[in-house]
Enzyme design. Structure first.
Site, PDB file in Angstrom:
ATOM      1  CB  THR A  71       0.016  -9.939   2.640  1.00 14.31           C
ATOM      2  OG1 THR A  71      -1.136  -9.768   3.471  1.00 14.31           O
ATOM      3  CG2 THR A  71      -0.393 -10.571   1.324  1.00 14.31           C
ATOM      4  CD  GLN A 180      -4.174 -11.289  14.384  1.00 14.02           C
ATOM      5  OE1 GLN A 180      -4.140 -10.826  15.526  1.00 14.02           O
ATOM      6  NE2 GLN A 180      -4.676 -10.607  13.371  1.00 14.02           N
ATOM      7  CB  SER A 200       2.069  -7.873  10.145  1.00 17.19           C
ATOM      8  OG  SER A 200       1.494  -6.675   9.689  1.00 17.19           O
ATOM      9  CB  THR A 238      15.860   2.672  -1.062  1.00 16.51           C
ATOM     10  OG1 THR A 238      16.699   2.778  -2.221  1.00 16.51           O
ATOM     11  CG2 THR A 238      16.420   3.536   0.057  1.00 16.51           C
ATOM     12  CB  CYS A 324     -19.077 -11.543   3.110  1.00 17.51           C
ATOM     13  SG  CYS A 324     -20.509 -12.536   3.446  1.00 17.51           S
TER      14      CYS A 324
HETATM   15  N1  PLP Z   1      -1.827 -13.315   8.731  1.00 19.35           N
HETATM   16  C1  PLP Z   1      -2.722 -13.102   9.695  1.00 19.35           C
HETATM   17  C2  PLP Z   1      -3.003 -14.194  10.673  1.00 19.35           C
HETATM   18  C3  PLP Z   1      -3.387 -11.877   9.800  1.00 19.35           C
HETATM   19  O1  PLP Z   1      -4.283 -11.675  10.761  1.00 19.35           O
HETATM   20  C4  PLP Z   1      -3.082 -10.866   8.853  1.00 19.35           C
HETATM   21  C5  PLP Z   1      -3.792  -9.576   8.883  1.00 19.35           C
HETATM   22  O2  PLP Z   1      -4.982  -9.508   9.105  1.00 19.35           O
HETATM   23  C6  PLP Z   1      -2.132 -11.138   7.863  1.00 19.35           C
HETATM   24  C7  PLP Z   1      -1.519 -12.357   7.838  1.00 19.35           C
HETATM   25  C8  PLP Z   1      -1.764 -10.104   6.846  1.00 19.35           C
HETATM   26  O3  PLP Z   1      -0.923  -9.127   7.400  1.00 19.35           O
HETATM   27  P1  PLP Z   1      -0.772  -7.704   6.676  1.00 19.35           P
HETATM   28  O4  PLP Z   1      -2.040  -6.967   6.898  1.00 19.35           O
HETATM   29  O5  PLP Z   1       0.406  -7.065   7.334  1.00 19.35           O
HETATM   30  O6  PLP Z   1      -0.517  -7.979   5.239  1.00 19.35           O
END
Ligand code: PLP
Length: 379
Positions: A71, A180, A200, A238, A324
């Site tokens: 994110t 993903q 991620s 850090t 949802c």
């Molecule tokens: N983008 C996609 C396609 C995701 O599936 C996710 C997580 O579900 C994210 C971004 C967000 O990643 P994070 O949970 O590391 O913030």
């Protein structure tokens, strides 16, 4: 017994990643910025970790900046790209099926005067490169397209997007949310032709709370966090050495076994399709060809949230495809324009290297039982 079929939501931390984090916390726990030898050890480990993540991604170590999650990487990429493009225009192109971590920053930019074009997918989540090419304008400063959709597993044409941007001679930077796609579909940022790319840790068997942003060499982003100058002056604070060590271990091992793991997931996906369509009347596969780890299906006439809860009671974990989010149905399923019954009954099954046929068999049994319990007349 737990049958975990929700690996697109998160994955189990692999033992090697947990071990790497433990070592970073109990042995090399110095501050990488400290000048004495103990700090130097932490700095050396961090350098190695960056090289390992870069190796798994197929880019240069200096192109990897660690963040706290996918994110954060997405938010930063978008805000930085529009800042860099400020003098060239205020138009953004993205897709209607991006993760909220892309859509919400775009919506905020719309509120502040940017114009955003949301490309609409077909009924399987596919966006055609022509659609993108038609949306590009001389004032488009950012294109953000995910590599693999998290609810559908659809693989989007990011390479073609890069080509279209070049062919149009438009100034847009290309960002890709590859959260993903990392270690599930083969790519390198260079060969995709992207400028920015997000990944991620917790989707690849590292802990939650760590991610990275690939920043193409030569592209100078405005810093995300100002302070002590860590992460090449781009993201001060850090470094989260334990999480980063775990992320690096998971990325390195995942890259080493990727071919085998992907084949395993693809086989399980095919096995699940065969078993489910044979045993559960009415079940329909929504995306027959997609990423190996995500299988979206629907049980028209059933409410997926109820099915997910019933299966959960039996230790079977999966997601309601159209879950949802803060009271609103999934924007991804809304964009597909499926009949209501198919949308309401959507389920997401997702695999990993540690998923087994027994997990799939348990799901098939569970779904049959759930169908009997909920709609005895239909089974
Ligand atoms: N983008 C996609 C396609 C995701 O599936 C996710 C997580 O579900 C994210 C971004 C967000 O990643 P994070 O949970 O590391 O913030």
């Amino acid at each position: 017994m737990l049958h975990y079929l929700d690996n697109a939501a998160t994955t189990q931390v692999r033992p090697e990643a947990a071990q790497a984090a433990l070592e970073a916390m109990t042995q090399g726990w110095g501050n990488p910025s400290s000048v004495y030898a103990f700090g130097g050890e932490a700095a050396r480990q961090l350098k190695q970790d960056r090289a390992d993540v870069a190796g798994a991604l197929g880019c240069r170590p200096e192109e990897v900046t660690f963040t706290s999650c996918g994110t954060e990487s997405n938010n930063w990429a978008i805000s930085a790209a529009v800042e860099l493009g400020r003098r060239k225009g205020q138009h953004i192109v993205t897709t209607a099926i991006e993760h909220a971590a892309v859509l919400e920053p775009c919506r905020e930019l719309e509120r502040r005067g940017w114009e955003v074009t949301y490309l609409q997918p077909d009924s399987q989540g596919w966006i055609s490169p022509d659609q993108l090419a038609r949306a590009l304008r001389p004032d488009t400063v950012l294109v953000s397209m995910m590599l693999v959709n998290n609810e559908l597993g659809t693989i989007l044409p990011v390479r073609e997007a890069a080509r279209a941007i070049r062919a149009a001679g438009c100034p847009a930077l290309l960002h890709c949310d590859a959260v993903q796609g990392f270690l599930k579909v083969p790519f390198t940022p260079g060969e995709l032709g992207v400028d920015l790319l997000s990944v991620s840790g917790h989707k690849i068997h590292a802990p939650k709370g760590v991610g990275a942003l690939y920043i193409r060499k030569g592209l100078r982003l405005p810093p995300l966090i100002r302070g002590g100058g860590q992460e090449g002056n781009l993201r001060s604070g850090t470094e989260a050495t334990a999480q980063i060590a775990a992320f690096a271990a998971a990325a390195r091992l995942g890259a080493e076994t990727m071919e085998r793991d992907v084949a395993h997931m693809a086989q399980l996906r095919a096995y699940a399709v065969e078993q489910l369509t044979g045993a559960v009347p009415g079940l329909k596969v929504l995306v027959p060809q997609g990423a190996p780890h995500i299988l979206p299906v629907t049980l028209p006439g059933y409410k997926s949230e109820v099915v997910v809860r019933l299966l959960g009671d039996r230790g079977i974990c999966l997601s309601s495809g159209s879950a949802c989010h803060r009271g609103k149905p999934s924007h991804v399923f809304a964009a597909l324009k499926l009949p209501k019954g198919e949308r309401d009954g959507a389920l997401r099954i997702s695999f990993s290297y540690d998923t087994t046929r027994e997990d799939v068999d348990a799901l098939v049994r569970g779904l049959r039982e759930a169908a009997d319990q909920l709609f005895p007349t239909m089974s």
